[in-house]
Design a protein around this motif. Structure first.
Motif, PDB file in Angstrom:
ATOM      1  N   ASP A 224       0.979   3.651  -3.046  1.00  0.00           N
ATOM      2  CA  ASP A 224       0.135   4.498  -2.490  1.00  0.00           C
ATOM      3  C   ASP A 224      -0.881   5.284  -3.223  1.00  0.00           C
ATOM      4  OD1 ASP A 224      -1.092   6.085   0.290  1.00  0.00           O
ATOM      5  OD2 ASP A 224      -0.386   7.781  -0.855  1.00  0.00           O
TER       6      ASP A 224
ATOM      7  N   TRP B  12      -3.849   3.248  -4.816  1.00  0.00           N
ATOM      8  CA  TRP B  12      -4.829   2.690  -3.769  1.00  0.00           C
ATOM      9  C   TRP B  12      -5.792   4.004  -3.393  1.00  0.00           C
ATOM     10  CZ3 TRP B  12      -7.262  -0.599  -1.490  1.00  0.00           C
ATOM     11  CH2 TRP B  12      -7.544  -0.638  -0.077  1.00  0.00           C
ATOM     12  N   LYS B  13      -5.180   5.041  -3.243  1.00  0.00           N
ATOM     13  CA  LYS B  13      -6.068   6.216  -3.066  1.00  0.00           C
ATOM     14  C   LYS B  13      -7.048   6.458  -3.925  1.00  0.00           C
ATOM     15  CE  LYS B  13      -3.777   7.060   1.060  1.00  0.00           C
ATOM     16  NZ  LYS B  13      -2.789   8.093   1.041  1.00  0.00           N
TER      17      LYS B  13
ATOM     18  N   THR C 256      -5.711  11.129   2.867  1.00  0.00           N
ATOM     19  CA  THR C 256      -5.705   9.573   3.794  1.00  0.00           C
ATOM     20  C   THR C 256      -6.944   8.853   3.101  1.00  0.00           C
ATOM     21  OG1 THR C 256      -7.432  10.279   5.119  1.00  0.00           O
ATOM     22  CG2 THR C 256      -4.911  10.706   5.771  1.00  0.00           C
ATOM     23  N   GLU C 257      -6.831   7.703   3.453  1.00  0.00           N
ATOM     24  CA  GLU C 257      -7.985   6.684   2.905  1.00  0.00           C
ATOM     25  C   GLU C 257      -9.435   7.503   3.089  1.00  0.00           C
ATOM     26  OE1 GLU C 257      -5.389   5.558   4.409  1.00  0.00           O
ATOM     27  OE2 GLU C 257      -4.293   3.709   3.286  1.00  0.00           O
ATOM     28  N   LYS C 258      -9.592   7.723   4.258  1.00  0.00           N
ATOM     29  CA  LYS C 258     -10.751   8.481   4.904  1.00  0.00           C
ATOM     30  C   LYS C 258     -11.095   9.583   3.912  1.00  0.00           C
ATOM     31  CE  LYS C 258     -13.200  10.380   8.620  1.00  0.00           C
ATOM     32  NZ  LYS C 258     -13.319  10.896   9.856  1.00  0.00           N
TER      33      LYS C 258
ATOM     34  N   LEU D  84       0.837  -1.223   0.040  1.00  0.00           N
ATOM     35  CA  LEU D  84       0.181   0.044   0.049  1.00  0.00           C
ATOM     36  C   LEU D  84       0.965   1.274  -0.018  1.00  0.00           C
ATOM     37  CD1 LEU D  84      -2.878  -0.940   2.546  1.00  0.00           C
ATOM     38  CD2 LEU D  84      -2.858  -1.160  -0.043  1.00  0.00           C
TER      39      LEU D  84
ATOM     40  N   VAL E 232      -9.891   3.778  -3.763  1.00  0.00           N
ATOM     41  CA  VAL E 232     -10.687   3.967  -2.667  1.00  0.00           C
ATOM     42  C   VAL E 232     -11.577   5.054  -2.895  1.00  0.00           C
ATOM     43  CG1 VAL E 232     -10.886   5.057  -0.283  1.00  0.00           C
ATOM     44  CG2 VAL E 232      -9.178   3.224  -0.949  1.00  0.00           C
TER      45      VAL E 232
END
Length: 294
Positions: A100, A103-104, A161-163, A96, A107
């Protein structure tokens, strides 16, 4: 659809795809003004040429898309002292970290993918409604007038961030309503997470890549499954290619302009533009002009 009509609609797409003014809404209006009939191919065309505009993002931000984070998070000694489960967790974290950026984007992309598939019929039913476009242009324009004040608190240098990526992805779903603007929804979503205007705008550009690639693939598949669908695509291949090339070139220029403008001046100008255009369309409709797609 003639080549002139193709070029004009593609220019409109390239100019508006990354501006918070709704590219889909502007293309619907342009089609109507040019007298383009709303066939299954035309519906697909307005989605497919967005791919050309999206590819301009990959060219302009080449390093961001193809550069992965170097190095390892955990050294060999640390890995040896870990349990089997710990090693799996460490390996996942390492992957991840290295990927990164992708991945973001994944998401952020998931909400639109899920909601889009669930409500695809309802979304398609709105694509020809000029009144919906006009109303959403005005509502979005009012929001644009105050968005800089509403979200004026930002954290400089803050990472996504992921959130935050997921919240931006949820905001993107609102743009399934024609006239909202995918760019506006995702930028406002980013600013609501305390991202700077520039960071929010750039992430909006990046998120457009998986979103519009998926939309293009789905629309082409949908068209191909129609009676004589493959023949329709082959007959209009030149139109599709021309539309994508024109949208690509124009979008390259629009992105450079937009980042500089919005970083310096904010969104008020786009807000007034949306309100004026939406207001003119609503006035014409109330005056009895037939602006609905043929």
């Amino acid at each position: 659809m003639s080549l002139i009509q193709t070029i004009i609609i593609a220019i409109v797409e390239g100019l508006t795809e990354f501006l918070p003014v709704s590219s889909t809404g502007h293309m619907i209006i342009a089609q109507n003004m040019l007298g383009v009939q709303s066939t299954e191919f035309v519906k697909a065309f307005t989605v497919v040429i967005q791919l050309g505009a999206i590819l301009s993002v990959i060219v302009l931000y080449w390093e961001r898309f193809f550069k992965v984070n170097p190095g390892k998070i955990f050294c060999t000694t640390e890995m040896k002292s870990m349990s089997f489960g710990g090693k799996i967790v460490a390996a996942v974290k390492g992957i991840l970290y290295k990927y990164d950026f992708y991945w973001k984007l994944l998401v952020a992309f998931i909400p639109a993918a899920v909601i889009g598939l669930i409500f695809i019929d309802q979304i398609n039913s709105l694509l020809e409604n000029v009144l919906v476009v006009a109303i959403m242009l005005v509502i979005g324009g009012v929001l644009m007038l105050f968005v800089d004040q509403i979200f004026k608190k930002v954290d400089e240098g803050q990472k996504i961030t992921e959130k935050k990526a997921f919240m931006i992805g949820l905001a993107q779903c609102v743009a399934m309503i024609p006239g909202v603007s995918r760019s506006m929804a995702t930028i406002v979503g980013g600013m609501s997470q305390r991202l700077t205007r520039k960071t929010a705008a750039e992430f909006s550009f990046f998120l457009a890549v998986p979103t519009m690639c998926a939309a293009t693939a789905y629309k082409l598949l949908e068209l191909a499954m129609e009676p004589n669908g493959f023949d329709i695509i082959k007959e209009n291949l030149v139109v599709l290619l021309l539309g994508n090339v024109v949208a690509f070139v124009v979008a390259m220029l629009a992105i450079k302009f937009f980042i500089g403008f919005v970083t310096r001046y904010g969104f008020r100008a786009f807000g007034w533009y949306r309100i004026i255009v939406g207001g003119i369309i609503i006035t014409l409709l109330l005056s009895g002009y037939n602006l609905e797609m043929i």
